[in-house]
Design an enzyme around this catalytic site. Structure first.
Site, mmCIF file in Angstrom:
data_model
loop_
_atom_site.group_PDB
_atom_site.id
_atom_site.type_symbol
_atom_site.label_atom_id
_atom_site.label_comp_id
_atom_site.label_asym_id
_atom_site.label_seq_id
_atom_site.Cartn_x
_atom_site.Cartn_y
_atom_site.Cartn_z
ATOM 1 N N ASP A 1 0.849 -1.193 0.000
ATOM 2 C CA ASP A 1 0.000 0.000 0.000
ATOM 3 C C ASP A 1 0.878 1.234 0.000
ATOM 4 O O ASP A 1 2.050 1.173 0.376
ATOM 5 C CB ASP A 1 -0.909 0.015 1.247
ATOM 6 N N ILE A 2 0.284 2.354 -0.377
ATOM 7 C CA ILE A 2 1.025 3.614 -0.335
ATOM 8 C C ILE A 2 1.016 4.205 1.080
ATOM 9 O O ILE A 2 1.827 5.075 1.397
ATOM 10 C CB ILE A 2 0.481 4.626 -1.367
ATOM 11 N N ILE B 1 2.118 2.846 -6.528
ATOM 12 C CA ILE B 1 1.830 2.078 -7.746
ATOM 13 C C ILE B 1 2.382 2.771 -9.002
ATOM 14 O O ILE B 1 2.567 2.147 -10.052
ATOM 15 C CB ILE B 1 0.310 1.781 -7.851
ATOM 16 N N TYR C 1 -13.243 8.822 -12.099
ATOM 17 C CA TYR C 1 -13.116 7.454 -11.571
ATOM 18 C C TYR C 1 -13.776 6.459 -12.536
ATOM 19 O O TYR C 1 -13.178 5.451 -12.933
ATOM 20 C CB TYR C 1 -13.770 7.402 -10.189
ATOM 21 N N LYS D 1 -11.963 3.590 -14.807
ATOM 22 C CA LYS D 1 -12.300 2.162 -14.666
ATOM 23 C C LYS D 1 -12.828 1.588 -15.981
ATOM 24 O O LYS D 1 -12.523 0.447 -16.339
ATOM 25 C CB LYS D 1 -13.311 1.961 -13.531
ATOM 26 N N ILE E 1 -19.821 -1.409 -1.672
ATOM 27 C CA ILE E 1 -19.480 -2.530 -0.771
ATOM 28 C C ILE E 1 -19.601 -2.076 0.682
ATOM 29 O O ILE E 1 -19.077 -1.027 1.062
ATOM 30 C CB ILE E 1 -18.042 -3.033 -1.047
HETATM 31 N N1 SER Z 1 -17.956 2.435 -4.077
HETATM 32 C C1 SER Z 1 -17.408 3.155 -5.186
HETATM 33 C C2 SER Z 1 -17.606 4.608 -5.028
HETATM 34 O O1 SER Z 1 -18.563 4.992 -4.434
HETATM 35 C C3 SER Z 1 -18.068 2.722 -6.465
HETATM 36 O O2 SER Z 1 -17.247 1.798 -7.052
HETATM 37 O O3 SER Z 1 -16.842 5.366 -5.538
#
Ligand code: SER
Length: 316
Positions: free
Chosen positions: A36-37, A52, A141, A145, A171
């Site tokens: 990790d950084i 990275i 972001y 991705k 998550i």
């Molecule tokens: N959980 C992430 C975010 O909210 C979505 O990939 O940025």
């Protein structure tokens, strides 16, 4: 089968903390190198500090530890990414590109790259979003991705690299906190409820998003990585789903256990980001190709979260 020698990048992050431990339980501590950084050790050894973007150091670490599998989790999330688009692009893309390039010599046998529901955008059907849809993400972001997915697909087609990917929903887990994402509220809300605080939610009460309990996310990742290569028919990234809910619905679920809990809504730019994503996901390809099936819904996740988190809070 030979025991893999695994490198996890971003091992101190929300998913990294839990996935590293799951991989260590499966393959043995010594076979899973956390990196990790952030220099502080959230994991036992082996641990290496790694920026990275330092390709030379990445190469040395891979060689020194004879790494043959990489779980490349290091990334900047959606909300934080908007504060620094160039840095987000560099970290989220250049790290992946270095790893894919290094994998061309075939010593790295398997790579995991996490993608996200943030790849979706205004051109995507928001309900039961199919696997293959036009992608027009509006965050850097999401752009990074979506591009990462294309690179994975390209390196697989062109060089036969065994790279596998999942589009994670938001998550939620008790083991770690997310940092700078749009879906962070769904973790923070449990912490606030258990501490007896009111929670200020930065999404509107009716903004529905796909979400998943950490146990399911880890299970899916291990299952995808264990599947025979010929079963992996999607080399950009698999849609993955477990549940979808709004802030009002998760609040109501928590109130079944903590009736006095209160939430106030102060939607900011995160609500706009969330509304550009999907509400729910069609993950039939993951189910067909490698047998994916989620174990938790909103009610069972809430029971489990409150159970574990209350023990954690008592410890501190
Ligand atoms: N959980 C992430 C975010 O909210 C979505 O990939 O940025």
């Amino acid at each position: 089968m030979q025991t893999p020698k695994i490198l996890v990048t971003g091992a101190n992050g929300q998913i990294g903390r839990v996935l590293t431990e799951a991989l260590r339980a499966k393959y043995g501590n010594q076979n899973v190198l956390a990196s990790d950084i952030q220099k502080h050790h959230l994991h036992n050894d082996p641990f290496e500090f790694l920026d990275i973007l330092n390709t030379q150091r990445l190469k040395e670490i891979i060689e020194d530890h004879q790494i043959n599998q990489i779980y490349h989790l290091a990334a900047i999330l959606s909300a934080n990414g908007e504060w620094n688009p160039v840095k987000t692009w560099n970290i989220n893309l250049n790290g992946l590109l270095s790893i894919l390039e290094l994998a061309k010599d075939k010593k790295i046998e398997k790579i995991f790259f996490p993608s996200t529901i943030a790849v979706f955008g205004k051109t995507t059907p928001r309900v039961e979003t199919p696997q293959d849809v036009p992608l027009l993400p509006t965050t850097v972001y999401g752009i990074s991705k979506a591009t990462g997915e294309l690179l994975c697909n390209y390196y697989n087609l062109r060089y036969g690299i065994d790279v596998r990917s999942i589009r994670y929903p938001g998550i939620i887990g008790w083991q770690s906190l997310p940092a700078g994402g749009t879906t962070d509220y769904a973790v923070e809300i449990y912490h606030a409820a258990l501490k007896g605080d009111n929670y200020e939610c930065l999404l509107a009460e009716d903004t529905r998003l796909p979400m998943m309990y950490m146990d399911d996310a880890i299970q899916a990742t291990l299952q995808l990585m264990d599947a025979p290569p010929e079963n992996i028919r999607v080399r950009y990234s698999y849609n993955l789903a477990a549940m979808s809910f709004t802030p009002a619905e998760i609040t109501a679920e928590i109130q079944k256990h903590i009736p006095d809990f209160k939430v106030v809504y102060k939607p900011d730019f995160r609500d706009e980001i969330a509304r550009s994503w999907s509400e729910s996901i069609d993950d039939s390809r993951a189910r067909e190709d490698w047998g994916w099936k989620p174990g938790f819904d909103l009610a069972s996740m809430t029971r489990d979260m409150l159970h574990h988190l209350s023990k954690e809070i008592l410890k501190n």
